[in-house]
Motif scaffolding. Structure first.
Motif, PDB file in Angstrom:
ATOM      1  N   SER A 264      -5.829  -2.789  -7.198  1.00 60.82           N
ATOM      2  CA  SER A 264      -4.381  -2.936  -7.349  1.00 60.82           C
ATOM      3  C   SER A 264      -3.948  -2.605  -8.764  1.00 60.82           C
ATOM      4  N   SER A 265      -3.137  -1.558  -8.902  1.00 66.95           N
ATOM      5  CA  SER A 265      -2.679  -1.204 -10.251  1.00 66.95           C
ATOM      6  C   SER A 265      -1.676  -2.243 -10.756  1.00 66.95           C
ATOM      7  N   MET A 266      -0.986  -2.899  -9.809  1.00 68.59           N
ATOM      8  CA  MET A 266      -0.030  -3.934 -10.211  1.00 68.59           C
ATOM      9  C   MET A 266      -0.784  -5.130 -10.813  1.00 68.59           C
ATOM     10  N   ASN A 297       3.996   5.894 -10.696  1.00 64.29           N
ATOM     11  CA  ASN A 297       3.031   6.925 -11.085  1.00 64.29           C
ATOM     12  C   ASN A 297       1.705   6.728 -10.347  1.00 64.29           C
ATOM     13  N   LEU A 298       1.739   6.881  -9.020  1.00 65.80           N
ATOM     14  CA  LEU A 298       0.515   6.678  -8.246  1.00 65.80           C
ATOM     15  C   LEU A 298      -0.031   8.044  -7.824  1.00 65.80           C
ATOM     16  N   ALA A 299      -0.515   8.784  -8.829  1.00 63.36           N
ATOM     17  CA  ALA A 299      -0.939  10.160  -8.570  1.00 63.36           C
ATOM     18  C   ALA A 299      -2.144  10.214  -7.627  1.00 63.36           C
ATOM     19  N   GLY A 300      -3.087   9.288  -7.828  1.00 65.04           N
ATOM     20  CA  GLY A 300      -4.261   9.269  -6.951  1.00 65.04           C
ATOM     21  C   GLY A 300      -3.838   9.007  -5.510  1.00 65.04           C
ATOM     22  N   THR A 301      -2.846   8.146  -5.365  1.00 62.90           N
ATOM     23  CA  THR A 301      -2.341   7.812  -4.027  1.00 62.90           C
ATOM     24  C   THR A 301      -1.639   9.016  -3.406  1.00 62.90           C
ATOM     25  N   SER A 302      -0.802   9.693  -4.208  1.00 55.42           N
ATOM     26  CA  SER A 302      -0.102  10.877  -3.693  1.00 55.42           C
ATOM     27  C   SER A 302      -1.099  11.927  -3.233  1.00 55.42           C
ATOM     28  N   ALA A 339       4.861   4.137  -2.782  1.00 57.51           N
ATOM     29  CA  ALA A 339       3.802   3.177  -2.456  1.00 57.51           C
ATOM     30  C   ALA A 339       3.763   2.072  -3.504  1.00 57.51           C
ATOM     31  N   THR A 340       3.301   0.914  -3.077  1.00 60.47           N
ATOM     32  CA  THR A 340       3.210  -0.208  -4.010  1.00 60.47           C
ATOM     33  C   THR A 340       1.778  -0.289  -4.530  1.00 60.47           C
ATOM     34  N   GLY A 341       1.639  -0.679  -5.800  1.00 58.89           N
ATOM     35  CA  GLY A 341       0.306  -0.732  -6.417  1.00 58.89           C
ATOM     36  C   GLY A 341      -0.495  -1.943  -6.007  1.00 58.89           C
ATOM     37  N   PRO A 343      -3.588  -3.478  -3.011  1.00 59.48           N
ATOM     38  CA  PRO A 343      -4.670  -2.920  -2.210  1.00 59.48           C
ATOM     39  C   PRO A 343      -4.142  -2.241  -0.955  1.00 59.48           C
ATOM     40  N   GLU A 344      -4.522  -1.001  -0.780  1.00 58.80           N
ATOM     41  CA  GLU A 344      -4.157  -0.192   0.384  1.00 58.80           C
ATOM     42  C   GLU A 344      -2.658   0.033   0.533  1.00 58.80           C
ATOM     43  N   GLY A 345      -1.926  -0.097  -0.575  1.00 58.26           N
ATOM     44  CA  GLY A 345      -0.485   0.166  -0.538  1.00 58.26           C
ATOM     45  C   GLY A 345      -0.192   1.588  -0.063  1.00 58.26           C
ATOM     46  N   GLY A 346      -1.090   2.500  -0.384  1.00 54.73           N
ATOM     47  CA  GLY A 346      -0.886   3.899  -0.015  1.00 54.73           C
ATOM     48  C   GLY A 346      -0.982   4.142   1.476  1.00 54.73           C
ATOM     49  N   LEU A 347      -1.757   3.320   2.158  1.00 55.75           N
ATOM     50  CA  LEU A 347      -1.904   3.514   3.602  1.00 55.75           C
ATOM     51  C   LEU A 347      -0.571   3.340   4.312  1.00 55.75           C
ATOM     52  N   VAL A 348       0.229   2.398   3.777  1.00 56.82           N
ATOM     53  CA  VAL A 348       1.489   2.067   4.439  1.00 56.82           C
ATOM     54  C   VAL A 348       2.444   3.264   4.402  1.00 56.82           C
ATOM     55  N   ARG A 378      -8.946   5.552  -6.183  1.00 57.81           N
ATOM     56  CA  ARG A 378      -7.612   6.080  -6.479  1.00 57.81           C
ATOM     57  C   ARG A 378      -6.838   5.098  -7.352  1.00 57.81           C
ATOM     58  N   THR A 379      -7.117   3.792  -7.232  1.00 62.16           N
ATOM     59  CA  THR A 379      -6.451   2.830  -8.117  1.00 62.16           C
ATOM     60  C   THR A 379      -6.875   3.075  -9.573  1.00 62.16           C
ATOM     61  N   MET A 380      -8.170   3.352  -9.771  1.00 60.04           N
ATOM     62  CA  MET A 380      -8.637   3.670 -11.124  1.00 60.04           C
ATOM     63  C   MET A 380      -7.894   4.901 -11.661  1.00 60.04           C
TER      64      MET A 380
HETATM   65  N1  ASP Z   1      -4.291   0.395  -4.358  1.00 63.80           N
HETATM   66  C1  ASP Z   1      -3.560   1.464  -4.975  1.00 63.80           C
HETATM   67  C2  ASP Z   1      -2.986   0.979  -6.297  1.00 63.80           C
HETATM   68  O1  ASP Z   1      -2.793  -0.189  -6.479  1.00 63.80           O
HETATM   69  C3  ASP Z   1      -2.466   1.985  -4.090  1.00 63.80           C
HETATM   70  C4  ASP Z   1      -3.093   2.765  -2.949  1.00 63.80           C
HETATM   71  O2  ASP Z   1      -3.394   3.951  -3.177  1.00 63.80           O
HETATM   72  O3  ASP Z   1      -3.289   2.233  -1.877  1.00 63.80           O
HETATM   73  O4  ASP Z   1      -2.744   1.758  -7.190  1.00 63.80           O
END
Ligand code: ASP
Length: 404
Positions: A264-266, A297-302, A339-341, A343-348, A378-380
């Motif tokens: 979680s980046s948050m 700025n969730l580039a890994g998620t995008s 997406a929210t930072g 866990p697994e925010g990107g899946l949603v 991707r969070t890293m």
């Molecule tokens: N877990 C990721 C984050 O907190 C978001 C995601 O890609 O699911 O940055």
């Protein structure tokens, strides 16, 4: 996510695979459990996207504060996320990991609503519907995103009287995030069923080994994409932010390990702020840039959203024209930013990218067994991007004050 969840998830993956191989018919009979899990995710996605987008944009705090720091931050985020998605799309087009994987792995859990085709003209009309509530009821997510952007900008331009509205949506977002965190406790059960159903379908058709090989190839390509994303930003640290890369990386490692551990980046934000301070990023910049970057700025998620959509299309044999890939590019950027930072925010938010290319949402089930670990990487990447963003904006801001 609590520590005991990880072993539980590993167990559910193992049981799902074993169940799918040895009891395929039983697993198919209980496929509704996985569908239920996906339904619950879908239940939260619409209000969450709206609230997260509105709070992200309004967190800028007022039109007057959208000054140079805001412009630099937004500029950096757009460039970084666009490069991430471009890297992902190029790699997928080059290596085509989805070709040869059994389409039944995706179609196993598909519902008729998922499969609704969407020609380009219909897509444009859907983007700007006459009735936003009706669009939401039809599960069209892009209009909601556009609406939320305009809504948030309007809140900012109205000023003080809009503050209760802004606070309301920020609060609602937190409540929805709590619901998602609770929902994540059901992940092992959802995983067990989704994976078991997918494996059962494949094993009945003797396609399992071929599909697993394709999945691992996809994972490798995605990880390669993340490495490339980290590397070009390392160059930015040296060339633009003018920092010592070794010192910057060793300071950042604290935040990166926390990101890996929490997914979680948050949750990592307090550590990210400490690292920025250690790297002499000014307080003013860090306080403004890091929370904003953590939100958008969730580039890994995008990148993940884009490569997954393309991967599923390759599995289904859907050829995507250049225009359609531009559509993936745009929706993946919006989905990553929305997406929210957590866990697994990107899946949603992946739902909106998949809808855009008419891939059944249940395809996400194919990624679920691997998502916990991919999420950590991707969070890293996201947290690394936030730090580089803060250092870059700080440097640009200093240059500006020197000139003035
Ligand atoms: N877990 C990721 C984050 O907190 C978001 C995601 O890609 O699911 O940055």
């Amino acid at each position: 996510m609590k520590n005991y969840m990880f072993p539980l998830i590993l167990l559910s993956i193992a049981l799902g695979i074993l169940g799918g191989v040895f009891f395929p018919h039983e697993m198919l009979a209980m496929s509704w459990v996985g569908q239920l899990f996906i339904n619950l995710l879908k239940l939260i996605v619409l209000p969450l996207i709206f609230c997260a987008m509105v709070s992200a944009i309004t967190s800028i705090g007022g039109m007057h504060r959208l000054g140079s720091i805001g412009v630099y931050t937004l500029g950096y985020v757009l460039v970084s996320v666009s490069i991430a998605v471009t890297i992902g799309l190029c790699l997928l087009n080059m290596f085509k990991p989805g070709v040869g994987i059994a389409p039944s792995l995706i179609m196993a859990n598909a519902s008729p609503l998922d499969l609704k085709p969407m020609p380009f003209s219909a897509y444009m009309l859907e983007l700007f519907p006459p009735n936003i509530v009706a669009a939401a009821a039809r599960y069209e997510i892009m209009p909601i995103v556009f609406f939320s952007i305009v809504f948030a900008i309007s809140c900012l331009s109205v000023g003080k009287t809009a503050n209760p509205v802004i606070d309301f949506f920020a609060g609602l977002r937190d409540v929805l995030i709590r619901m998602i965190i609770w929902l994540m406790f059901l992940t092992p059960i959802g995983l067990f069923s989704l994976l078991g159903t997918a494996v059962a379908e494949a094993s009945i058709r003797h396609l399992l080994m071929q599909s697993l090989r394709g999945m691992f190839f996809f994972i490798l390509i995605f990880l390669l994409g993340l490495v490339l994303q980290i590397l070009w930003q390392a160059l930015v640290v040296v060339v633009v932010a003018k920092k010592n890369l070794k010192a910057f990386t060793s300071a950042a490692s604290n935040a990166l390990i926390t990101a890996f551990a929490t997914s979680s980046s948050m949750a990592t934000l307090p550590i990210t702020m400490l690292v920025a301070k250690e790297q002499e990023v000014s307080e003013e910049v860090a306080r403004f840039v890091l929370p904003l970057a953590t939100t958008i700025n969730l580039a890994g998620t995008s990148m993940y959203e884009a490569v997954s959509a393309l991967f599923f299309c390759q599995i289904l044999g859907l050829h995507l024209s250049l225009l359609a890939q531009v559509g993936v590019f745009i929706t993946a950027i919006l989905a990553g930013m929305g997406a929210t930072g957590i866990p697994e925010g990107g899946l949603v938010t992946m739902v909106m990218v998949l809808r855009n290319v008419s891939v059944p949402i249940s395809a996400i089930g194919l990624l679920l067994p691997f998502d916990r670990i991919l999420d950590r990487f991707r969070t890293m990447t996201n947290v690394w991007g936030d730090l580089v963003c803060a250092a870059t904006v700080d440097r640009l801001q200093r240059l500006k004050s020197d000139i003035v």
